[in-house]
Design an enzyme around this catalytic site. Sequence first.
Site, PDB file in Angstrom:
ATOM      1  CD  GLU A 164      -3.062  -0.922   2.236  1.00 26.34           C
ATOM      2  OE1 GLU A 164      -2.959  -0.017   3.071  1.00 26.34           O
ATOM      3  OE2 GLU A 164      -4.016  -1.718   2.226  1.00 26.34           O
ATOM      4  CD  GLU A 345      -3.552  -5.810   3.786  1.00 27.70           C
ATOM      5  OE1 GLU A 345      -4.330  -4.956   4.258  1.00 27.70           O
ATOM      6  OE2 GLU A 345      -2.326  -5.686   3.804  1.00 27.70           O
TER       7      GLU A 345
END
Length: 437
Positions: A164, A345
Amino acid sequence: MGDFPDGFQFGLATSAYQIEGAAALDGRTPSVWDTFCRKPGTIADGSTGDVACDHYHRWAEDVALMADLGVDAYRLSVCWSRVQPDAGGAPNEKGLDFYSRLVDALLESAIQPVVTLFHWDLPQWVQDAGGWRRRDTADRFAEYAAVVAARLGDRVGTWSTINELFEHFALGHLTGEHAPGLTLGLADGLGVAHHLLLAHGRAVQVLRGEVDAPIMGITSYAPAVPSADGDHTAAQFYDVLQNRLFTEPILQGTYPDEVAALLAPFTRDRDLELIAAPLDYWGVNYYSVNAVRAVDRPIPLEVVAPAGYHLTDSGWAVSPSGLTDVLVGLRERYGEKLPPLVVSETGCAYADTIDATGQCHDPDRVTFLAAHIDAMTTAIRAGVDIRGFYVWSLLDNFEWAQGYTRRFGLVHVDFSTGRRTPKSSFTWYQSLIDTRS
Ligand code: FCB
């Protein structure tokens, strides 16, 4: 619930700082998160990751839990300051040994290790030298990648570079909610974005030379809707920052027009070519839909919960169809340039407690996961090539600025004793994996 393609991987994800603890053991030195947690007012419950889930000591028990669950893959991250504790860059064998043992134990349990090199815990010594504001931090990252690849490269199933990039850039360097707690304006902050992308590119280059395993990029996505009528421009700009700023250079070698001029001062010849090195998988982290509101501040927007959605304990809006939209949208926007996807995720926080019989029931998590798996299969049926689904997370853990107040695990953790109790979502996931339906 739909069919899953052959070879489809069900997995779990965690990250080093959130579970390991043992912050000063076996040569590990502080990361920016160790430093940040010690500043008053940064973490909701005043906690740190010093002990966390004590996974550094309990890793064998945690691997046994995963073996019992039956997952195909486990996505973990390596703590850079365990591996290179100081500016000399010399590898710390004890730190590497930990990951080597873990990888071996996973393989013995037929669980494929998916290793992320960086999940936000920059060594403090790198930060002290300027951190991601400096271009040559990408070179330090490449050196670190080479050390990890040399030690684990013969056994890791899939590599990933940086988790991320958007969150680390925005929360760590623009809003200051995450370590290192900087509040740079956009003009400076975008330098951080570019250097993170360069680090990704340099690490891919190193990994290609050192390992045969596939490489995955991992970014987060959240559809952005205007909070009110006047917020359309703010929502569009947020969409550029979260959903395109990192994806476009990696997948197509260009910066979005909206920010290209601001990035030009940082970008040298051939940088974008390096950043756009081909990948084998593209990891999608997805949690919610965001509403965006225009505000009169240097970064002129703010994320709020959209109206009309069920919110998890994190205040995040539950929207399974948003996951379908993200997956299908990636395919539409990037076409042939999009590698096969992995949902790397997703998950949710609820205030799970142990009841009088010693059990932990978390029906809301089962509902959440079932709906998101369903949403993913909708995208598969629409022709999107998706190879895996990893639940965040194995264990309740240190949820960054929220400390231990947000429980995301399939396994409940009593943070005073370290005791693990599989929740009902664990049993549910076990049976899903077993029956593949
Ligand atoms: C993601 C992070 C992960 C975890 C979940 C809840 O953005 O990658 O570390 O905190 O959110």
